[in-house]
Scaffold this motif. Structure first.
Motif, PDB file in Angstrom:
ATOM      1  N   TRP A  41       0.830  -1.202   0.000  1.00  0.00           N
ATOM      2  CA  TRP A  41       0.000   0.000   0.000  1.00  0.00           C
ATOM      3  C   TRP A  41       0.858   1.242   0.000  1.00  0.00           C
ATOM      4  CZ3 TRP A  41       0.923   2.411   4.686  1.00  0.00           C
ATOM      5  CH2 TRP A  41       1.297   1.609   5.747  1.00  0.00           C
ATOM      6  N   PHE A  42       0.193   2.387  -0.177  1.00  0.00           N
ATOM      7  CA  PHE A  42       0.910   3.664  -0.180  1.00  0.00           C
ATOM      8  C   PHE A  42       0.094   4.729   0.537  1.00  0.00           C
ATOM      9  CE2 PHE A  42      -1.772   4.125  -3.882  1.00  0.00           C
ATOM     10  CZ  PHE A  42      -2.117   5.463  -3.889  1.00  0.00           C
ATOM     11  N   GLU A  43       0.789   5.773   0.986  1.00  0.00           N
ATOM     12  CA  GLU A  43       0.170   6.957   1.589  1.00  0.00           C
ATOM     13  C   GLU A  43       0.762   8.182   0.908  1.00  0.00           C
ATOM     14  OE1 GLU A  43       1.436   7.048   5.654  1.00  0.00           O
ATOM     15  OE2 GLU A  43       0.513   5.134   6.140  1.00  0.00           O
ATOM     16  N   VAL A  44      -0.073   9.122   0.513  1.00  0.00           N
ATOM     17  CA  VAL A  44       0.428  10.381  -0.030  1.00  0.00           C
ATOM     18  C   VAL A  44       0.784  11.294   1.133  1.00  0.00           C
ATOM     19  CG1 VAL A  44      -0.162  12.436  -1.376  1.00  0.00           C
ATOM     20  CG2 VAL A  44      -0.896  10.177  -2.162  1.00  0.00           C
ATOM     21  N   GLN A  45       2.031  11.752   1.156  1.00  0.00           N
ATOM     22  CA  GLN A  45       2.512  12.619   2.228  1.00  0.00           C
ATOM     23  C   GLN A  45       2.478  14.096   1.838  1.00  0.00           C
ATOM     24  OE1 GLN A  45       3.748  11.269   5.371  1.00  0.00           O
ATOM     25  NE2 GLN A  45       2.503   9.668   4.469  1.00  0.00           N
ATOM     26  N   ASP A  46       2.822  14.381   0.584  1.00  0.00           N
ATOM     27  CA  ASP A  46       2.953  15.773   0.161  1.00  0.00           C
ATOM     28  C   ASP A  46       2.801  15.853  -1.353  1.00  0.00           C
ATOM     29  OD1 ASP A  46       3.418  18.496   0.455  1.00  0.00           O
ATOM     30  OD2 ASP A  46       5.599  18.298   0.534  1.00  0.00           O
ATOM     31  N   ILE A  47       2.257  16.936  -1.827  1.00  0.00           N
ATOM     32  CA  ILE A  47       2.132  17.195  -3.259  1.00  0.00           C
ATOM     33  C   ILE A  47       2.702  18.576  -3.522  1.00  0.00           C
ATOM     34  CG2 ILE A  47       0.561  17.504  -5.206  1.00  0.00           C
ATOM     35  CD1 ILE A  47      -1.431  15.699  -3.707  1.00  0.00           C
ATOM     36  N   ARG A  48       3.557  18.639  -4.513  1.00  0.00           N
ATOM     37  CA  ARG A  48       4.105  19.930  -4.910  1.00  0.00           C
ATOM     38  C   ARG A  48       4.389  19.883  -6.400  1.00  0.00           C
ATOM     39  NH1 ARG A  48       7.941  17.916  -1.148  1.00  0.00           N
ATOM     40  NH2 ARG A  48       9.608  16.815  -2.207  1.00  0.00           N
ATOM     41  N   GLY A  49       4.839  20.989  -6.952  1.00  0.00           N
ATOM     42  CA  GLY A  49       5.135  20.999  -8.374  1.00  0.00           C
ATOM     43  C   GLY A  49       5.977  22.197  -8.755  1.00  0.00           C
ATOM     44  N   HIS A  50       6.279  22.235 -10.023  1.00  0.00           N
ATOM     45  CA  HIS A  50       7.091  23.319 -10.564  1.00  0.00           C
ATOM     46  C   HIS A  50       6.213  24.188 -11.462  1.00  0.00           C
ATOM     47  CE1 HIS A  50      10.617  25.433 -11.913  1.00  0.00           C
ATOM     48  NE2 HIS A  50      10.237  25.251 -13.166  1.00  0.00           N
TER      49      HIS A  50
END
Length: 72
Positions: A41-50
């Motif tokens: 399984w996975f967990e999303v910790q952070d989302i960012r971008g350029h």
């Protein structure tokens, strides 16, 4: 399917894609699946971008914790 004595380890990976958050997540999971046995399984910790100077988003970066079951 699941035994009562499952033990997992989590590791952090970062998926990157110009095509969106979901594509970045899938890229990270695909690579983790190739290198880790028993990925679960996975967990999303952070989302960012350029962001370019013109305001266009050119890259999505998603920090995930992925978990895999430890072998006996």
């Amino acid at each position: 399917m699941y035994g009562k004595d499952r033990i997992y380890k989590k590791v952090e990976v970062i998926g990157v894609s110009p095509d969106g958050v979901e594509a970045a997540i899938q890229a990270a999971v695909n690579r983790a699946h190739k290198t880790l046995d028993r990925l679960s399984w996975f967990e999303v910790q952070d989302i960012r971008g350029h962001v370019q100077e013109d305001g266009r988003i050119t890259e999505y970066q998603v920090v995930l914790k992925v978990a895999f079951e430890l072998k006996d």
